[in-house]
Design a protein around this motif. Structure first.
Motif, short mmCIF file in Angstrom:
data_model
loop_
_atom_site.label_atom_id
_atom_site.label_comp_id
_atom_site.label_asym_id
_atom_site.label_seq_id
_atom_site.Cartn_x
_atom_site.Cartn_y
_atom_site.Cartn_z
N GLU A 81 63.41 20.34 -70.61
CA GLU A 81 64.86 20.26 -70.84
C GLU A 81 65.13 19.94 -72.31
O GLU A 81 65.95 19.07 -72.65
N ALA A 82 64.43 20.61 -73.20
CA ALA A 82 64.48 20.31 -74.63
C ALA A 82 65.51 21.18 -75.33
O ALA A 82 66.23 21.97 -74.71
N ASP A 83 65.55 21.03 -76.68
CA ASP A 83 66.52 21.76 -77.47
C ASP A 83 66.14 23.24 -77.57
O ASP A 83 65.00 23.63 -77.35
N ALA A 84 67.11 24.05 -77.96
CA ALA A 84 66.90 25.50 -78.10
C ALA A 84 66.18 25.77 -79.41
O ALA A 84 66.77 26.21 -80.39
N CYS A 85 64.87 25.50 -79.44
CA CYS A 85 64.06 25.67 -80.64
C CYS A 85 62.84 26.52 -80.34
O CYS A 85 61.76 26.30 -80.89
N GLN A 86 63.00 27.48 -79.44
CA GLN A 86 61.85 28.28 -79.02
C GLN A 86 61.55 29.44 -79.95
O GLN A 86 60.56 30.14 -79.76
N ASN A 87 62.36 29.63 -81.00
CA ASN A 87 62.20 30.79 -81.87
C ASN A 87 60.85 30.75 -82.59
O ASN A 87 60.36 29.69 -82.99
N ILE A 88 60.27 31.92 -82.79
CA ILE A 88 58.92 32.06 -83.33
C ILE A 88 58.87 31.69 -84.81
O ILE A 88 57.79 31.39 -85.35
N ASP A 89 60.00 31.71 -85.54
CA ASP A 89 60.03 31.38 -86.96
C ASP A 89 60.44 29.92 -87.19
O ASP A 89 61.00 29.58 -88.23
N ARG A 90 60.10 29.06 -86.26
CA ARG A 90 60.57 27.68 -86.28
C ARG A 90 59.94 26.88 -87.42
O ARG A 90 58.76 27.06 -87.75
N LEU A 91 60.72 25.97 -87.99
CA LEU A 91 60.24 24.98 -88.96
C LEU A 91 60.16 23.63 -88.29
O LEU A 91 61.03 23.28 -87.47
N MET A 92 59.15 22.84 -88.64
CA MET A 92 58.99 21.50 -88.08
C MET A 92 58.73 20.50 -89.20
O MET A 92 58.31 20.85 -90.30
N ARG A 93 58.96 19.23 -88.88
CA ARG A 93 58.89 18.17 -89.87
C ARG A 93 57.44 17.90 -90.31
O ARG A 93 56.52 17.90 -89.48
N VAL A 94 57.23 17.68 -91.62
CA VAL A 94 55.89 17.38 -92.14
C VAL A 94 55.61 15.89 -91.98
O VAL A 94 56.38 15.06 -92.46
#
Length: 806
Positions: free
Chosen positions: A177-190
């Motif tokens: 039940e997470a956020d809509a962040c499934q896109n393949i070009d996703r950025l994540m925190r370092v």
């Protein structure tokens, strides 16, 4: 625009690096970039592509390849003002800037981004990570972004089928039940970088924080096929298509009102459009869409109603970024399990909805019993013998059989009330009905002192403890409304076994004399009952740091209380009848206050199969994970949706609501409508619990389950309706009048003589007041009096005998 000076830049940098303590106002220094943490993480990547997003959405990005030193220097410099992200998947070489989907060359990870609940409250990261560890495929590592959690599953090699990886991301997203962040070009925190909150987050109290590894990288890798099989299929995207095909979106929306649809004043669709409950606006909109679809309205008409600002139900949709798309999703959702456009989901030809009297007569006829149907009674009481036990099986039957066989004074009907509440708590947050109804029930067992009501009360707690569910058993007393909230926050699925609950209800309902912390108990019980499928948001306090509001996702509070008739009847008042707090309770009035006692009963442990059955219910349906993020109060569960067994069961559920509506119309304007209004809901809850207890692994609700649930709920309604007629009063004079009427009614067909009546009605205080009460009842047609002259030999005053004629 003038270029800012170095002094301005340093001032801005210092502003971002500090914040003030919310308690004392002291300046607090923000954390700084931790090069060692960033180096340890970035060194594991075969390609380092970083992106910086700074003030005013300034974006820059670079592909550093394998140059770790250059990447660290750039990241530390940019992190003075900007947030630093790494690109999850491999990008085309020498890409400078933020990647798009077309820039992705291969997938390296499956990922999910889990943010704190937007409703506020605590966010237990340790509990979520522990829940992930229990998965069959735990993540390779987890990043604490400084706000939420970002989990990653490393693939066993570069995956070129990007669409399939994005679908797996969607599976994982829906699972958590997470956020809509499934896109393949996703950025994540370092990890090691500072998370600078934007103005919106600062307004919510967020301060700069450091991103870090919350779970170290253990090197585990997975194949895409393994991950695809480990998580359930993604939910259907209702905005695009449904099982019944795409929604027919009109190019222009033509607003519609209930008058345009030709709806009567009390039509359920009109009421749903104009007077939605408002507790769940999204659910209110779905309800209107479902009602209209079932009635055969086309998509354009439904959308015209949902988007018309003149209709109260439109509020949810008009608040969305794209109201038309939000309405289309609601319509597609109901089309997926309802009629196609132009069809009507109604009863088959020749079908007639049961009247309540006929329904109960049919059920009793199948049981081999026959119950007379008094014409003046709205709901006919089912047989007082245990005929309801004939259709009972599964865990409910095992509990009732064991408890009554070990009871000094067996009370099977009260024991059933205890079983429903206990299993409701055990199944809580794990199962939901077809309409998202939950298993939270409030059961009240009523029997006189010494009648055996304590044995089923104690048995519920003992069985749950034997099954290892002691944490789900609440206290035997509730001292305050805040204490109740604290208990449910600690354990959102909980059973309260309460002795002498009549005194608690009486005190909590007395708003003139009881303190606020006591009256809040009934208020909170009422609110928890209605919030089982949504979010309880608690109370806002001035000092949010020291006393944040309690946030509980889908609380399941169940209650089984026992009381004597006198204590319970005295707790009834017009206020708790009209506000519906009592209507939420299932009343189990013993048909025999003093059953034949059993002697020489040995202490017997609960049977192993009964304990195992309770444990099976607590584990939920087979193959379904109800708590992907842990079982805490702020974690949103995903209960298994118990389906109707067939179309006949779905129609029977509709018939129950139709029967309820007919009763409400018949009794419109009376005090008992609030009691009738919960009939179908309570019947459905009882049927849901029965279906779960019959087959915890894969339950489904049958027509027989619904009929049985309706029988149980209708007896509760009949008991409450009779109690309201006989006991509820708004003044002392009315209370005395009803008490006087009960004395005459209890005398039965033989009637009661005036002399004996005077002795039993001394509460009137004087003969004159008693006579005024008798005259009032006679003139109102509630009683009659027969005057019998004495014989000439005896002489004396004529004998008066009073009879009840209501």
């Amino acid at each position: 625009m003038a270029r800012p000076s170095r002094a301005d830049l340093r001032h801005n940098q210092r502003s971002r690096r500090s914040s003030r303590c919310r308690k004392c106002g002291a300046v607090l220094m923000a954390p700084s970039f931790r090069s060692a943490d960033a180096e340890a993480f970035l060194s594991t990547l075969d390609q380092i592509h970083l992106v910086a997003i700074g003030p005013n959405e300034r974006v820059s990005g670079y592909d550093f390849g394998n140059d770790l030193s250059a990447a660290l220097n750039w990241a530390e410099r940019e992190n003075a003002e900007a947030n630093i992200y790494w690109t999850v998947n491999s990008v085309r070489p020498r890409l400078n800037g933020k990647p798009r989907k077309g820039d992705i060359r291969a997938a390296r990870f499956v990922h999910v981004d889990i943010d704190p609940p937007k409703t506020g409250g605590a966010f237990d990261k340790d509990a979520i990570i522990a829940a992930m560890e229990d998965l069959r495929t735990p993540p390779s590592f987890v990043i604490d972004s400084g706000g939420g959690l970002q989990a990653f599953w490393r693939l066993d090699g570069p995956a070129l089928n990007l669409a399939s990886i994005e679908t797996i991301n969607l599976q994982v997203r829906d699972f958590f039940e997470a956020d809509a962040c499934q896109n393949i070009d996703r950025l994540m925190r370092v990890p090691g970088s500072v998370n600078w909150p934007d103005a919106r987050k600062k307004a919510r109290g967020r301060v700069p924080s450091l991103a870090k590894l919350a779970r170290d990288d253990d090197g585990t890798v997975y194949s895409p096929e393994e991950l695809a099989a480990a998580f359930p299929p993604p939910k259907e995207r209702p905005a695009q298509s449904s099982a019944k095909g795409p929604v027919s979106l009109p190019p222009l929306v033509s607003y519609k009102t209930p008058d345009d649809l030709g709806l009567s004043g009390l039509d359920p669709i009109r009421l749903a459009i104009e007077e939605p409950p408002g507790n769940d606006r999204s659910g209110d909109g779905l309800a209107v869409a479902r009602l209209m679809a079932n009635a055969g309205h086309d998509d354009a008409t439904i959308m015209g109603v949902l988007l018309n600002p003149a209709n109260r139900v439109s509020g949810h949709f008009l608040d969305q970024r794209d109201p038309k798309r939000a309405a289309a999703r609601a319509i597609a959702t109901v089309r997926a399990d309802g009629p196609q456009e132009g069809e009507t989901l109604g009863p088959p030809p020749g079908h007639q909805y049961f009247q309540i009297e006929q329904l109960i007569a049919n059920i009793n006829r199948r049981n081999g019993t026959s119950v007379p149907q008094p014409a003046a009674t709205v709901i006919s009481a089912p047989s007082r013998d245990p005929s309801w036990l004939h259709d009972l099986g599964g865990g409910l039957r095992m509990f009732v059989d064991h408890v009554t066989s070990t009871a000094p004074s067996p009370q099977p009907w009260l024991t059933l009330g205890a079983a429903l509440a206990m299993y409701g708590a055990v199944a809580g947050r794990r199962y939901a009905g077809p309409t998202n109804l939950r298993t939270n029930v409030y059961s009240i067992g009523i029997a006189d002192s010494g009648g055996g009501k304590d044995h089923p009360l104690r048995s519920t707690a003992k069985l749950m403890i034997a099954a290892g569910l002691a944490a789900h058993v609440g206290g035997s007393k509730i001292a305050s409304g805040s204490g109740l909230i604290s208990a449910v926050t600690a354990q959102p699925s909980i059973l309260f076994p309460i002795d002498e609950i009549g005194f608690l209800i009486s005190a909590a309902a007395d708003r003139r004399r009881s303190p606020k912390h006591v009256t809040e108990i009934l208020d909170n019980l009422t609110e928890f009952y209605s919030m089982a499928d949504s979010t309880f948001l608690g109370t806002e306090y001035a000092n949010k740091t020291e006393k944040p509001r309690e946030v509980i996702e889908q609380p399941c509070l169940c209650l089984f209380g026992v009381t004597t008739p006198a204590a319970f009847w005295s707790s009834l008042s017009s206020s708790n009848v009209m506000d519906g707090s009592l209507a939420r309770m299932l009343i189990f009035r013993s048909d025999n206050d003093y059953p034949n006692p059993r002697h020489e009963i040995d202490a017997v442990d609960f049977p192993a199969d009964l304990v195992a059955h309770v444990q099976a219910v607590s584990q939920g349906a087979d193959g379904h994970t109800a708590f992907p993020l842990g079982e805490g109060a702020v974690q949103r569960p995903k209960p298994y949706q118990v389906p109707y067994r067939d179309q006949a069961a779905a129609l029977r559920a509709r018939a129950m609501r139709e029967e309820q509506t007919a009763m409400l119309r018949k009794h419109q304007g009376t005090a008992i409508t609030s009691i009738i209004a919960r009939l179908a809901e309570n019947a459905s809850k009882v049927a849901l619990i029965k279906a779960i207890c019959d087959n915890p692994a894969s339950p489904s609700i049958s027509t027989a389950d619904l009929d049985w649930g309706y029988l149980v709920a209708s007896q509760s309604v009949e008991t409450l309706m009779r109690a309201v007629r006989e006991h509820v009063s708004d003044s002392d004079a009315e209370a005395k009048l009803k008490r006087l009427h009960r004395i005459i009614a209890d005398a039965g067909s033989a009637g009661i003589e005036h002399e004996l009546l005077c002795k039993q009605a001394r509460f009137y205080g004087s003969r004159r007041q008693l006579q005024e009460g008798l005259d009032f009842l006679c003139e109102g047609g509630s009683i009659r009096v027969d005057t019998i002259k004495r014989s000439d030999i005896t002489g004396g005053r004529a004998k008066r005998i009073y009879y009840d004629i209501d």
